[in-house]
Design a protein around this motif. Structure first.
Motif, mmCIF file in Angstrom:
data_model
loop_
_atom_site.group_PDB
_atom_site.id
_atom_site.type_symbol
_atom_site.label_atom_id
_atom_site.label_comp_id
_atom_site.label_asym_id
_atom_site.label_seq_id
_atom_site.Cartn_x
_atom_site.Cartn_y
_atom_site.Cartn_z
ATOM 1 N N UNK A 1 -14.932 20.279 -5.876
ATOM 2 C CA UNK A 1 -15.589 18.994 -5.681
ATOM 3 C C UNK A 1 -14.490 17.942 -5.522
ATOM 4 N N UNK A 2 -14.805 16.883 -4.811
ATOM 5 C CA UNK A 2 -13.793 15.852 -4.636
ATOM 6 C C UNK A 2 -14.299 14.695 -3.802
ATOM 7 N N UNK A 3 -13.449 13.722 -3.631
ATOM 8 C CA UNK A 3 -13.794 12.556 -2.847
ATOM 9 C C UNK A 3 -12.540 11.788 -2.479
ATOM 10 N N UNK A 4 -12.643 10.927 -1.483
ATOM 11 C CA UNK A 4 -11.502 10.143 -1.022
ATOM 12 C C UNK A 4 -11.985 8.802 -0.502
ATOM 13 N N UNK A 5 -11.109 7.804 -0.563
ATOM 14 C CA UNK A 5 -11.395 6.485 -0.014
ATOM 15 C C UNK A 5 -10.127 5.962 0.653
ATOM 16 N N UNK A 6 -10.260 5.356 1.832
ATOM 17 C CA UNK A 6 -9.139 4.810 2.579
ATOM 18 C C UNK A 6 -9.533 3.445 3.124
ATOM 19 N N UNK A 7 -8.639 2.482 3.004
ATOM 20 C CA UNK A 7 -8.886 1.150 3.548
ATOM 21 C C UNK A 7 -7.637 0.684 4.280
ATOM 22 N N UNK A 8 -7.811 -0.214 5.253
ATOM 23 C CA UNK A 8 -6.685 -0.756 5.995
ATOM 24 C C UNK A 8 -6.925 -2.204 6.367
ATOM 25 N N UNK A 9 -5.845 -2.989 6.434
ATOM 26 C CA UNK A 9 -5.983 -4.395 6.829
ATOM 27 C C UNK A 9 -4.639 -4.894 7.358
ATOM 28 N N UNK A 10 -4.671 -5.975 8.136
ATOM 29 C CA UNK A 10 -3.472 -6.579 8.680
ATOM 30 C C UNK A 10 -3.103 -7.806 7.855
ATOM 31 N N UNK A 11 -1.806 -7.919 7.545
ATOM 32 C CA UNK A 11 -1.345 -9.059 6.767
ATOM 33 C C UNK A 11 -1.446 -10.334 7.611
ATOM 34 N N UNK A 12 -2.113 -11.352 7.094
ATOM 35 C CA UNK A 12 -2.229 -12.614 7.864
ATOM 36 C C UNK A 12 -0.963 -13.456 7.718
ATOM 37 N N UNK A 13 -0.690 -14.255 8.738
ATOM 38 C CA UNK A 13 0.393 -15.228 8.665
ATOM 39 C C UNK A 13 1.783 -14.668 8.861
ATOM 40 N N UNK A 14 1.945 -13.372 9.184
ATOM 41 C CA UNK A 14 3.275 -12.810 9.383
ATOM 42 C C UNK A 14 3.765 -13.108 10.800
#
Length: 425
Positions: free
Chosen positions: A62-75
């Motif tokens: 049994x198992x599970x996973x979570x992934x998120x992504x975002x771009x840094x603002x102001x760079x």
């Protein structure tokens, strides 16, 4: 002509073939003794059968996973962050209860009568191998029993068989060859990708993994406690000598979990520089792990009586870690093609492989497998093994050079040089 005469208690035979030492055209004739095609010629001290194979394995995951992504603002340039986590819970159960399904034939047939009743209807000879075989009665067939008929006889006449269960059989079936192993893995990571210029791309990341293991093992009573309870024990090895005594010694207390735990950080980094539209340089680094298979850690003994080997698990085996470096220069060609040179280096620590030992070297103190060869997976050495190499590769389409229908052909080629260099520290 090659001729062999073999005297023996069960009769003599002669064998000869043509002068070609690779030939298989043997002519084998029985000269004396009981007829080898007759079931009555064979004698057995007892007739023992196994009604079940007894081997099984069960895996629950049994198992599970979570992934998120975002771009840094102001760079000043694009920077993308990805992060996530994963959990996997695995449970493994291995059983080998073959010795719990053994029966011995008791009555009323004699050995010869039983062998005759279960003789295979398929006549076996060796003629297809180029051999000519003849028993003393002139038969060209060997006696061969039928496993199907033996099994059918057991189901038709169960009252003529008695269970054969010794203390050793019970221990092997329900204690020694029963394994339960849990492996839980927890991981989390973060990775950043940046493109400071049009010609340069960078990526770096860090992953953390933790592994928890638990093996259920017997918690037996001491020989003294078994004796006080009224059961006999072996003076040389300690276990009880009866089935009831084995049950009392090994099943009075529940199994205990022998736990293990380890965790590692795995950094990684890479860079890609595009000097032109068709020329790239790629650099990379990563740290990776290779875990031994669970059956290597917690499987049951596998015994091969034909070649006298015992394959045993190694519960103390640790993972293999590797630090990996790479560099790649690649030139692309239109319409589809490339030429590249690659350099790689892997520094392995804790590398493992299958090795063979004598019973004494393995630590086996019994007598049943004292002359067997023991195979198990062990760590190669305490230090680091460095493996490095260079690869040249080419992949080019022949679309512009060849007419139809050969335009889809591609010419590929590669050359790899690898140099392992042990560095034990």
């Amino acid at each position: 002509m090659y001729t062999v005469d073999s005297p023996g208690a069960s009769g003599n035979y002669s064998a000869h073939r043509s002068e070609d030492y690779l030939a298989t055209d043997w002519t084998i004739r029985q000269l004396s003794g009981a007829d080898w095609s007759d079931p009555a010629s064979y004698s057995l001290s007892s007739i023992i059968i196994n009604t079940e194979d007894g081997r099984s394995s069960k895996v629950d995951r049994t198992g599970g996973a979570i992934n998120v992504g975002y771009e840094l603002p102001g760079s000043a340039f694009p920077i993308t962050i990805r992060t996530g986590g994963k959990i996997q819970l695995a449970s493994y159960q291995y059983e080998k209860q073959r010795e719990a399904s053994r029966y011995v034939y008791t009555e009323p047939l004699s050995t010869a009568e039983f062998l005759t009743a279960t003789q295979s209807g398929i006549r076996s000879n060796l003629n297809e191998a180029g051999l000519t075989y003849q028993t003393i009665s002139g038969s060209s067939y060997l006696y061969m029993p039928s496993n199907y008929l033996i099994g059918q006889y057991f189901f038709d006449h169960p009252d003529e068989f008695s269970p054969l269960m010794t203390a050793t059989n019970y221990y092997n079936a329900y204690i020694g060859d029963s394994r339960h192993f849990d492996e839980d893995t927890y991981a989390t990571y973060s990775m950043g990708t940046a493109k400071p210029t049009d010609w340069l791309a960078l990526r770096t990341g860090l992953r953390w993994e933790q592994t928890r293991t638990a093996a259920l093992e017997p918690d037996p009573l001491s020989a003294e406690e078994v004796i006080v309870a009224g059961y006999d024990v072996s003076a040389s090895t300690g276990p009880a000598t009866t089935v009831e005594g084995i049950k009392y010694q090994y099943e009075t207390r529940p199994r205990v979990a022998r736990k293990g735990r380890y965790d590692y950080f795995f950094p990684s980094a890479s860079a890609k520089a595009s000097f032109t539209n068709s020329l790239d340089l790629q650099l990379g680094y990563s740290r990776t792990i290779r875990r031994p298979e669970v059956i290597v850690l917690a499987g049951v003994w596998s015994v091969n009586k034909t070649i006298q080997t015992v394959t045993a698990p190694n519960p103390g085996l640790t993972p293999e870690l590797s630090s990996n470096y790479s560099a790649r220069m690649v030139k692309y060609f239109e319409p589809v093609g490339l030429v590249a040179i690659n350099y790689f280096r892997n520094d392995l620590r804790g590398a493992f492989q299958t090795q063979e030992f004598t019973a004494q070297e393995f630590g086996y103190t019994g007598t049943k497998y004292a002359d067997y060869t023991f195979r198990t997976t062990t760590m190669v050495g305490e230090g680091t093994i460095s493996i490095q190499g260079v690869e040249l590769e080419s992949n080019n389409s022949l679309e512009r050079l060849l007419p139809n229908p050969f335009k889809g052909l591609t010419l590929r080629g590669s050359y790899t040089y690898t140099h392992p260099a042990p560095r034990f520290r």
